[in-house]
Scaffold this motif. Sequence first.
Motif, PDB file in Angstrom:
ATOM      1  N   ALA A 207       0.828  -1.206   0.000  1.00 19.68           N
ATOM      2  CA  ALA A 207       0.000   0.000   0.000  1.00 19.68           C
ATOM      3  C   ALA A 207       0.863   1.257   0.000  1.00 19.68           C
ATOM      4  O   ALA A 207       0.590   2.206  -0.749  1.00 19.68           O
ATOM      5  CB  ALA A 207      -0.941  -0.017   1.201  1.00 19.68           C
ATOM      6  N   ASP A 208       1.893   1.283   0.820  1.00 17.41           N
ATOM      7  CA  ASP A 208       2.802   2.435   0.837  1.00 17.41           C
ATOM      8  C   ASP A 208       3.449   2.633  -0.531  1.00 17.41           C
ATOM      9  O   ASP A 208       3.588   3.758  -1.009  1.00 17.41           O
ATOM     10  CB  ASP A 208       3.886   2.258   1.901  1.00 17.41           C
ATOM     11  CG  ASP A 208       3.357   2.409   3.316  1.00 17.41           C
ATOM     12  OD1 ASP A 208       2.240   2.941   3.501  1.00 17.41           O
ATOM     13  OD2 ASP A 208       4.077   1.990   4.245  1.00 17.41           O
TER      14      ASP A 208
ATOM     15  N   LEU B 166       3.789   5.441  -5.894  1.00 19.55           N
ATOM     16  CA  LEU B 166       3.656   5.418  -7.355  1.00 19.55           C
ATOM     17  C   LEU B 166       2.551   6.362  -7.826  1.00 19.55           C
ATOM     18  O   LEU B 166       2.693   7.027  -8.864  1.00 19.55           O
ATOM     19  CB  LEU B 166       3.395   3.993  -7.845  1.00 19.55           C
ATOM     20  CG  LEU B 166       4.568   3.033  -7.711  1.00 19.55           C
ATOM     21  CD1 LEU B 166       4.116   1.597  -7.951  1.00 19.55           C
ATOM     22  CD2 LEU B 166       5.691   3.419  -8.670  1.00 19.55           C
ATOM     23  N   LEU B 167       1.473   6.462  -7.066  1.00 20.09           N
ATOM     24  CA  LEU B 167       0.373   7.352  -7.440  1.00 20.09           C
ATOM     25  C   LEU B 167       0.734   8.820  -7.245  1.00 20.09           C
ATOM     26  O   LEU B 167       0.125   9.697  -7.864  1.00 20.09           O
ATOM     27  CB  LEU B 167      -0.887   7.014  -6.641  1.00 20.09           C
ATOM     28  CG  LEU B 167      -1.566   5.701  -7.001  1.00 20.09           C
ATOM     29  CD1 LEU B 167      -2.692   5.406  -6.036  1.00 20.09           C
ATOM     30  CD2 LEU B 167      -2.080   5.747  -8.428  1.00 20.09           C
TER      31      LEU B 167
ATOM     32  N   ASN C 279       8.138  -2.980  -5.404  1.00 18.16           N
ATOM     33  CA  ASN C 279       7.922  -1.949  -6.427  1.00 18.16           C
ATOM     34  C   ASN C 279       7.891  -2.541  -7.829  1.00 18.16           C
ATOM     35  O   ASN C 279       7.072  -2.145  -8.659  1.00 18.16           O
ATOM     36  CB  ASN C 279       8.978  -0.847  -6.325  1.00 18.16           C
ATOM     37  CG  ASN C 279       8.677   0.108  -5.210  1.00 18.16           C
ATOM     38  OD1 ASN C 279       7.536   0.490  -4.989  1.00 18.16           O
ATOM     39  ND2 ASN C 279       9.699   0.496  -4.474  1.00 18.16           N
ATOM     40  N   ARG C 280       8.766  -3.499  -8.113  1.00 21.79           N
ATOM     41  CA  ARG C 280       8.753  -4.152  -9.434  1.00 21.79           C
ATOM     42  C   ARG C 280       7.440  -4.898  -9.646  1.00 21.79           C
ATOM     43  O   ARG C 280       6.846  -4.825 -10.721  1.00 21.79           O
ATOM     44  CB  ARG C 280       9.940  -5.105  -9.573  1.00 21.79           C
ATOM     45  CG  ARG C 280      11.248  -4.409  -9.882  1.00 21.79           C
ATOM     46  CD  ARG C 280      12.336  -5.376 -10.333  1.00 21.79           C
ATOM     47  NE  ARG C 280      12.567  -6.487  -9.431  1.00 21.79           N
ATOM     48  CZ  ARG C 280      13.397  -6.458  -8.391  1.00 21.79           C
ATOM     49  NH1 ARG C 280      14.070  -5.370  -8.107  1.00 21.79           N
ATOM     50  NH2 ARG C 280      13.562  -7.523  -7.629  1.00 21.79           N
ATOM     51  N   ARG C 281       7.004  -5.613  -8.629  1.00 21.08           N
ATOM     52  CA  ARG C 281       5.739  -6.360  -8.756  1.00 21.08           C
ATOM     53  C   ARG C 281       4.562  -5.433  -8.980  1.00 21.08           C
ATOM     54  O   ARG C 281       3.666  -5.725  -9.771  1.00 21.08           O
ATOM     55  CB  ARG C 281       5.486  -7.195  -7.507  1.00 21.08           C
ATOM     56  CG  ARG C 281       6.266  -8.454  -7.491  1.00 21.08           C
ATOM     57  CD  ARG C 281       5.781  -9.319  -6.373  1.00 21.08           C
ATOM     58  NE  ARG C 281       6.463 -10.591  -6.437  1.00 21.08           N
ATOM     59  CZ  ARG C 281       6.417 -11.470  -5.484  1.00 21.08           C
ATOM     60  NH1 ARG C 281       5.741 -11.226  -4.394  1.00 21.08           N
ATOM     61  NH2 ARG C 281       7.046 -12.607  -5.605  1.00 21.08           N
ATOM     62  N   LEU C 282       4.535  -4.326  -8.253  1.00 23.93           N
ATOM     63  CA  LEU C 282       3.413  -3.402  -8.402  1.00 23.93           C
ATOM     64  C   LEU C 282       3.372  -2.781  -9.796  1.00 23.93           C
ATOM     65  O   LEU C 282       2.302  -2.450 -10.287  1.00 23.93           O
ATOM     66  CB  LEU C 282       3.481  -2.304  -7.336  1.00 23.93           C
ATOM     67  CG  LEU C 282       3.141  -2.765  -5.927  1.00 23.93           C
ATOM     68  CD1 LEU C 282       3.430  -1.664  -4.930  1.00 23.93           C
ATOM     69  CD2 LEU C 282       1.692  -3.222  -5.826  1.00 23.93           C
TER      70      LEU C 282
ATOM     71  N   ARG D 223      -7.648   9.712 -10.820  1.00 24.77           N
ATOM     72  CA  ARG D 223      -6.247  10.076 -10.621  1.00 24.77           C
ATOM     73  C   ARG D 223      -5.346   9.524 -11.721  1.00 24.77           C
ATOM     74  O   ARG D 223      -4.476  10.200 -12.193  1.00 24.77           O
ATOM     75  CB  ARG D 223      -5.795   9.565  -9.244  1.00 24.77           C
ATOM     76  CG  ARG D 223      -4.336   9.559  -8.971  1.00 24.77           C
ATOM     77  CD  ARG D 223      -3.748  10.952  -9.048  1.00 24.77           C
ATOM     78  NE  ARG D 223      -2.316  10.907  -8.842  1.00 24.77           N
ATOM     79  CZ  ARG D 223      -1.417  10.651  -9.757  1.00 24.77           C
ATOM     80  NH1 ARG D 223      -1.788  10.361 -10.976  1.00 24.77           N
ATOM     81  NH2 ARG D 223      -0.139  10.646  -9.486  1.00 24.77           N
ATOM     82  N   SER D 224      -5.605   8.270 -12.120  1.00 24.97           N
ATOM     83  CA  SER D 224      -4.661   7.674 -13.062  1.00 24.97           C
ATOM     84  C   SER D 224      -5.297   6.698 -14.049  1.00 24.97           C
ATOM     85  O   SER D 224      -4.578   5.986 -14.716  1.00 24.97           O
ATOM     86  CB  SER D 224      -3.569   6.941 -12.286  1.00 24.97           C
ATOM     87  OG  SER D 224      -4.132   5.842 -11.630  1.00 24.97           O
TER      88      SER D 224
END
Length: 118
Positions: free
Chosen positions: A16-17, A22-23, A79-82, A110-111
Amino acid sequence: MDAEPLPAGQHLALHADAVLSLLARPEPPRRWRAPAFTRELALVRAHLSPIHDRALLASSFGREGAHDESDCVSMDRINRRLRVSPVHVAYALRWLELGEEAVPFDVAGRSSLTASAR
């Protein structure tokens, strides 16, 4: 001696963090804008929507095999997985939605992250 793996709930909190980070960027990862990613994300989010408790969500995350205990403390790997896994992003967003603030995540504005497939 190997470190103890994190429980699924703590692992999800790290996801989540990372999603929030990333957002916060001007542009989400390019893969997140791909139609196939968007469709799968919407599908997984729909399946997770009946879950209204973080403990149940963490349990589901662990059962789905989305939780790999061997790398649970590697933020680089998270981070890579996300960047490539709509399943991990969906679980992270649901985790955020079920937080104390209970902020609904309509990331579509947002995205385009959760735009439904049409």
